[in-house]
Scaffold this motif. Sequence first.
Motif, PDB file in Angstrom:
ATOM      1  N   UNK A  58       0.865  -1.184   0.000  1.00 43.59           N
ATOM      2  CA  UNK A  58       0.000   0.000   0.000  1.00 43.59           C
ATOM      3  C   UNK A  58       0.897   1.227   0.000  1.00 43.59           C
ATOM      4  N   UNK A  59       0.399   2.310  -0.587  1.00 39.14           N
ATOM      5  CA  UNK A  59       1.142   3.564  -0.638  1.00 39.14           C
ATOM      6  C   UNK A  59       0.250   4.684  -0.125  1.00 39.14           C
ATOM      7  N   UNK A  60       0.778   5.461   0.801  1.00 38.89           N
ATOM      8  CA  UNK A  60       0.119   6.666   1.278  1.00 38.89           C
ATOM      9  C   UNK A  60       0.755   7.812   0.493  1.00 38.89           C
ATOM     10  N   UNK A  61      -0.016   8.411  -0.407  1.00 36.34           N
ATOM     11  CA  UNK A  61       0.561   9.327  -1.386  1.00 36.34           C
ATOM     12  C   UNK A  61       0.971  10.680  -0.828  1.00 36.34           C
ATOM     13  N   UNK A  62       0.126  11.286  -0.009  1.00 29.41           N
ATOM     14  CA  UNK A  62       0.411  12.652   0.401  1.00 29.41           C
ATOM     15  C   UNK A  62       0.165  13.616  -0.742  1.00 29.41           C
ATOM     16  N   UNK A  63       1.148  14.453  -1.042  1.00 28.15           N
ATOM     17  CA  UNK A  63       0.950  15.594  -1.941  1.00 28.15           C
ATOM     18  C   UNK A  63       1.034  15.358  -3.453  1.00 28.15           C
ATOM     19  N   UNK A  64       1.571  14.275  -3.971  1.00 25.93           N
ATOM     20  CA  UNK A  64       1.672  14.175  -5.439  1.00 25.93           C
ATOM     21  C   UNK A  64       0.336  14.189  -6.177  1.00 25.93           C
ATOM     22  N   UNK A  65      -0.725  13.773  -5.527  1.00 28.68           N
ATOM     23  CA  UNK A  65      -2.042  13.765  -6.175  1.00 28.68           C
ATOM     24  C   UNK A  65      -3.083  14.252  -5.177  1.00 28.68           C
ATOM     25  N   UNK A  66      -3.664  15.401  -5.457  1.00 26.99           N
ATOM     26  CA  UNK A  66      -4.704  15.946  -4.579  1.00 26.99           C
ATOM     27  C   UNK A  66      -6.095  15.499  -5.002  1.00 26.99           C
ATOM     28  N   UNK A  67      -6.165  14.801  -6.130  1.00 33.52           N
ATOM     29  CA  UNK A  67      -7.440  14.327  -6.653  1.00 33.52           C
ATOM     30  C   UNK A  67      -7.182  13.114  -7.527  1.00 33.52           C
ATOM     31  N   UNK A  68      -8.101  12.153  -7.571  1.00 30.34           N
ATOM     32  CA  UNK A  68      -7.943  11.019  -8.486  1.00 30.34           C
ATOM     33  C   UNK A  68      -7.839  11.448  -9.947  1.00 30.34           C
ATOM     34  N   UNK A  69      -8.357  12.626 -10.282  1.00 33.19           N
ATOM     35  CA  UNK A  69      -8.277  13.122 -11.656  1.00 33.19           C
ATOM     36  C   UNK A  69      -6.837  13.269 -12.130  1.00 33.19           C
ATOM     37  N   UNK A  70      -5.924  13.456 -11.201  1.00 33.53           N
ATOM     38  CA  UNK A  70      -4.522  13.637 -11.578  1.00 33.53           C
ATOM     39  C   UNK A  70      -3.892  12.351 -12.100  1.00 33.53           C
ATOM     40  N   UNK A  71      -4.526  11.201 -11.858  1.00 31.54           N
ATOM     41  CA  UNK A  71      -4.030   9.961 -12.453  1.00 31.54           C
ATOM     42  C   UNK A  71      -4.468   9.870 -13.911  1.00 31.54           C
ATOM     43  N   UNK A  72      -5.666  10.309 -14.212  1.00 30.62           N
ATOM     44  CA  UNK A  72      -6.163  10.303 -15.590  1.00 30.62           C
ATOM     45  C   UNK A  72      -5.431  11.341 -16.436  1.00 30.62           C
ATOM     46  N   UNK A  73      -5.078  12.456 -15.829  1.00 28.98           N
ATOM     47  CA  UNK A  73      -4.358  13.514 -16.529  1.00 28.98           C
ATOM     48  C   UNK A  73      -3.278  14.075 -15.601  1.00 28.98           C
ATOM     49  N   UNK A  74      -2.118  13.408 -15.568  1.00 26.72           N
ATOM     50  CA  UNK A  74      -1.060  13.817 -14.634  1.00 26.72           C
ATOM     51  C   UNK A  74      -0.539  15.230 -14.872  1.00 26.72           C
ATOM     52  N   UNK A  75      -0.824  15.793 -16.045  1.00 25.69           N
ATOM     53  CA  UNK A  75      -0.331  17.135 -16.340  1.00 25.69           C
ATOM     54  C   UNK A  75      -1.130  18.232 -15.632  1.00 25.69           C
TER      55      UNK A  75
END
Length: 131
Positions: A58-75
Amino acid sequence: MEWHYIAPGKPMQNGYVESFNVRMRDELLNTGEISQFPTTGHTPSHASVAIRSQGKTAVITGDPAHSPNKFADPEICIKFDFDREMALETREKLINDHADKNVVIFGSHFSTPSAGRIVRDNDTWRFVPLD
């Protein structure tokens, strides 16, 4: 730490971050099941946490992604990113390292449901909440 980073006219106090990282390394990460890895970009010196136990990760992400939308569009970046280019590189690495690998992602800043997996969806990625 973040208050010192964002407060006008106040430098970030890296001494706190460094002493916390030493404590994490020496006291909390000695089991081999918990580790941290750098995920800087949004916040300087940021680290995410990986937990491995009984063959699962398991990974606790913290700040790299504030929303799941950032996985669909990392930019997608936000104006508060300390280093926008590094934030994008970090997010892409997080996706590439953990997507389609049965790793449970805990999105620290996500609204409910905040635990799931990153999976390929045609030519992009998607966050799929746990059942």
